[in-house]
Design a protein around this motif. Structure first.
Motif, PDB file in Angstrom:
ATOM      1  N   HIS A  66      61.347  63.634 -12.811  1.00 51.61           N
ATOM      2  CA  HIS A  66      62.382  64.344 -12.070  1.00 51.61           C
ATOM      3  C   HIS A  66      63.187  65.259 -12.972  1.00 51.61           C
ATOM      4  O   HIS A  66      63.647  66.315 -12.555  1.00 51.61           O
ATOM      5  CB  HIS A  66      63.322  63.335 -11.398  1.00 51.61           C
ATOM      6  CG  HIS A  66      62.946  63.072  -9.987  1.00 51.61           C
ATOM      7  ND1 HIS A  66      62.915  64.074  -9.049  1.00 51.61           N
ATOM      8  CD2 HIS A  66      62.555  61.950  -9.355  1.00 51.61           C
ATOM      9  CE1 HIS A  66      62.532  63.567  -7.898  1.00 51.61           C
ATOM     10  NE2 HIS A  66      62.298  62.284  -8.051  1.00 51.61           N
ATOM     11  N   ASP A  67      63.378  64.820 -14.218  1.00 50.03           N
ATOM     12  CA  ASP A  67      64.277  65.541 -15.113  1.00 50.03           C
ATOM     13  C   ASP A  67      63.530  66.698 -15.777  1.00 50.03           C
ATOM     14  O   ASP A  67      62.633  66.496 -16.597  1.00 50.03           O
ATOM     15  CB  ASP A  67      64.823  64.566 -16.162  1.00 50.03           C
ATOM     16  CG  ASP A  67      65.951  65.196 -16.962  1.00 50.03           C
ATOM     17  OD1 ASP A  67      65.750  66.336 -17.468  1.00 50.03           O
ATOM     18  OD2 ASP A  67      67.019  64.581 -17.074  1.00 50.03           O
ATOM     19  N   LEU A  68      63.943  67.919 -15.418  1.00 51.96           N
ATOM     20  CA  LEU A  68      63.296  69.123 -15.945  1.00 51.96           C
ATOM     21  C   LEU A  68      63.353  69.193 -17.458  1.00 51.96           C
ATOM     22  O   LEU A  68      62.399  69.604 -18.116  1.00 51.96           O
ATOM     23  CB  LEU A  68      64.011  70.355 -15.394  1.00 51.96           C
ATOM     24  CG  LEU A  68      63.532  70.904 -14.061  1.00 51.96           C
ATOM     25  CD1 LEU A  68      64.412  72.086 -13.696  1.00 51.96           C
ATOM     26  CD2 LEU A  68      62.078  71.319 -14.180  1.00 51.96           C
ATOM     27  N   ASN A  69      64.498  68.789 -18.012  1.00 48.08           N
ATOM     28  CA  ASN A  69      64.652  68.929 -19.450  1.00 48.08           C
ATOM     29  C   ASN A  69      63.804  67.924 -20.215  1.00 48.08           C
ATOM     30  O   ASN A  69      63.275  68.232 -21.281  1.00 48.08           O
ATOM     31  CB  ASN A  69      66.134  68.811 -19.838  1.00 48.08           C
ATOM     32  CG  ASN A  69      66.900  70.040 -19.360  1.00 48.08           C
ATOM     33  OD1 ASN A  69      66.351  71.144 -19.321  1.00 48.08           O
ATOM     34  ND2 ASN A  69      68.150  69.839 -18.963  1.00 48.08           N
ATOM     35  N   HIS A  70      63.668  66.729 -19.648  1.00 53.09           N
ATOM     36  CA  HIS A  70      62.732  65.778 -20.258  1.00 53.09           C
ATOM     37  C   HIS A  70      61.310  66.326 -20.181  1.00 53.09           C
ATOM     38  O   HIS A  70      60.546  66.246 -21.142  1.00 53.09           O
ATOM     39  CB  HIS A  70      62.792  64.423 -19.534  1.00 53.09           C
ATOM     40  CG  HIS A  70      64.046  63.669 -19.817  1.00 53.09           C
ATOM     41  ND1 HIS A  70      64.411  62.556 -19.118  1.00 53.09           N
ATOM     42  CD2 HIS A  70      65.021  63.881 -20.723  1.00 53.09           C
ATOM     43  CE1 HIS A  70      65.553  62.094 -19.598  1.00 53.09           C
ATOM     44  NE2 HIS A  70      65.952  62.891 -20.564  1.00 53.09           N
TER      45      HIS A  70
END
Lengths: 323, 278
Positions: B199-203
């Motif tokens: 879900h986390d774009l930055n991850h």
């Protein structure tokens, strides 16, 4: 192996109870007398133990084990302690089958057996189809099963009311569930068929442990989820239906034995071997109570219904406290 | 074209006749850490379920080693492709070691099992996830972070060269998320091909070697995160204005979203050149 260590006392308890069952009767025997009689060398006492008492004890042990395994399979698949074949309609459906064939064809061992098997399987298929929505989930199976059970109860009552008196009596006697099979000729066919299902239970045990992890994990590990579940449900129904056909519906063993077994061992989930031993012990014990505690012997089904009612009440009270 | 053992060829994925993706193509590059991102209900988890053959495509096929997975035996596939599912259930009272050992199922059958190989695989999986000390503990007693590592260990015990991860970091705190993603990165370095839905774009941008961006059931962009993550792409896919800067630690793209307050205080910023952080 901790599994063996915890199973041994259960097996020993069942054997001890079996010896007690062989001692009791109109002509009580001592432990040494029973052991001698079992070797077949003590004339009348051997006849009494081997021909009269042992068939009933054998039936109680094997039928109890079969019902308990059936319950363990269903409770594991439904993830619910109430997911037992007697609560979700199969025993009631078997009863419907027996009443119908008794009314139409009259009473005989063959028609009763066929009626119980067809009634149980027909109910199972109905419940499965009604509960099916992109695969079968445990909770829906139980709710649908309880609904179908209620309808079948009404149908059974209606059928009995419409039937001739003696036919209704015959069906009603079967409907209480009894182990009063007297000879090997009655017990052997049922036992033979049950032993044939044993390798199927061994086969089912491994994918069953995978289905416990959830459908996705089981599928990821290479289990064909829906066909496997259907096969295990079929096996559970077969075990219940075979016993029910021989004895009439016996409640409570399939429901309680797996849960008792689960508390008696240290491993994960519901153990099949422990369940089978617990079921054998419970049915044998219930049959002894049925024979010797009331002034007149009663069918074992009456005892298990009473015990089952108390057990169910206990479960509901515990669940209510937790909620 | 990079080689890829696992591909989706022109697949249509549907639930109960409701089509989620139509004519979708995806190749998982061998040795990659492929991460699929996209808005809720864009079909990313559905795609992963299709790749894991939990969902049979309504049309097209998922291909493993040039053969349709529909034609392969399920256990054969399970020796090549593992899955960390979103919804797995630990049976009552099971210990960590027993649960991890259940991942060995595709390598066993009723009469044949290599006990030494099973033990070695379980030990290696526990070591890789740092759960050796937990081995004899009941899974019910573990914290969320420990439990997720145990599920990963079960998937690792399966010893598959390809591993699919369905939202593996959901419900974990930030430290446990990074710990788990570091573990995946290490597995990837050691040769495993991973496909994760995150879900986390930055991850995703930090850990992926190959990023797949989905919207409305279709792949909008795919490639190295540094090459494809732009403010325009994020706005197109998520409908969210943002600034994309270089992550000061890794140099990978870092998406800093606008919100109502930032838009009010500095409306022209959104179209401005992304500020560079040295």
């Amino acid at each position: 192996m901790s599994a063996v260590r915890t199973a041994l006392p259960l097996a020993a308890a069942t054997v001890a109870l079996a010896v007690v069952a062989l001692m009791l009767g109109d002509y009580p025997l001592t432990v040494p007398q029973v052991l001698t009689a079992l070797t077949g060398t003590s004339g009348f006492e051997s006849t009494m133990v081997l021909e009269w008492r042992l068939p009933r004890v054998t039936a109680a042990i094997l039928f109890g084990a079969a019902l308990a395994i059936s319950g363990a399979l269903f409770q594991t698949l439904t993830r619910n302690p109430l997911g037992s074949p007697d609560l979700i309609g199969f025993a009631t459906g078997s009863y419907t089958g027996v009443i119908v064939v008794t009314v139409v064809l009259g009473t005989s061992v063959v028609t009763t057996t066929a009626g119980a098997l067809l009634g149980g399987l027909g109910t199972a298929i109905l419940v499965y189809l009604l509960a099916y929505r992109r695969g079968v989930q445990g909770f829906r199976l139980i709710v649908v099963g309880i609904g179908v059970t209620a309808m079948l109860h009404a149908l059974n009552t209606w059928l009995l009311l419409r039937a001739q008196e003696e036919v209704a009596m015959g069906a009603a006697i079967w409907g209480t569930g009894s182990l009063s099979l007297t000879s090997w000729s009655d017990v052997v066919p049922a036992v033979g068929v049950l032993l044939v299902t044993a390798p199927l239970v061994v086969w089912a045990s491994r994918p069953l442990r995978q289905l416990e992890l959830g459908d996705d994990a089981a599928a990821a590990h290479g289990v064909r989820v829906e066909p496997t579940r259907l096969a295990i449900i079929g096996l559970g129904i077969l075990l219940t239906a075979l016993v029910t056909a021989a004895t009439g519906p016996i409640a409570f063993v399939a429901l309680a034995a797996p849960q008792v077994a689960k508390r008696l061992w240290t491993g994960a989930g519901i153990p099949l071997v422990h369940s089978a031993l617990t079921g054998a012990f419970l049915l044998l014990g219930a049959d002894l109570l049925a024979q010797y505690v009331p002034a007149q012997p009663v069918p074992v089904g009456v005892v298990t219904v009473v015990l089952g009612g108390l057990y169910l009440l206990g479960v509901l009270i515990r669940e209510a406290r937790r909620a | 074209m990079e080689p890829s053992r696992l591909r989706a060829d022109d697949v249509t994925l549907a639930y109960d006749g409701r089509v989620v993706s139509q004519g979708l193509d995806l190749a998982v590059p061998d040795g990659s850490f492929t991460v699929i991102v996209g808005p809720n209900a864009c079909g990313k988890s559905t795609l992963l379920r299709g790749l894991a053959r939990l969902l049979r495509p309504a049309a097209g096929q998922v291909v493993l080693d040039c053969r349709s997975v529909a034609e392969l035996r399920t256990k054969e596939v399970a020796r090549q492709v593992g899955l960390l599912p979103q919804t797995a259930v630990a049976p009552d009272g099971i210990t960590v070691a027993d649960l991890v050992a259940r991942g060995r199922y595709p390598h066993q059958d009723l009469f044949r099992r290599d006990a030494a190989a099973d033990r070695a695989a379980v030990a290696a999986a526990l070591a890789a996830t740092g759960t050796e000390e937990l081995a004899q503990r009941p899974v019910d007693e573990l914290s969320g972070g420990q439990r997720q590592r145990v599920w990963v260990a079960m998937a690792l015990a399966q010893e598959t060269p390809l591993l699919l991860l369905d939202e593996p970091t959901t419900y974990l705190d930030i430290a446990h998320q990074i710990e788990l993603l570091d573990l995946f990165a290490r597995l990837n370095d050691e040769g495993a091909t991973l496909v994760a839905v995150l879900h986390d774009l930055n991850h995703a941008a930090r850990y992926a070697t190959h990023l797949v961006v989905m919207k409305d059931g279709a792949v909008v962009a795919s490639g190295a995160p540094q090459e494809i993550v732009t403010a325009d792409l994020i706005e197109e896919v998520f409908g969210l204005p943002s600034v994309v800067i270089d992550d000061p630690l890794t140099g990978r793209p870092l998406v800093v979203p606008h919100s109502a307050s930032t838009r009010r205080s500095s409306p022209p910023e959104r179209s401005a050149e992304a500020p560079r952080v040295p």
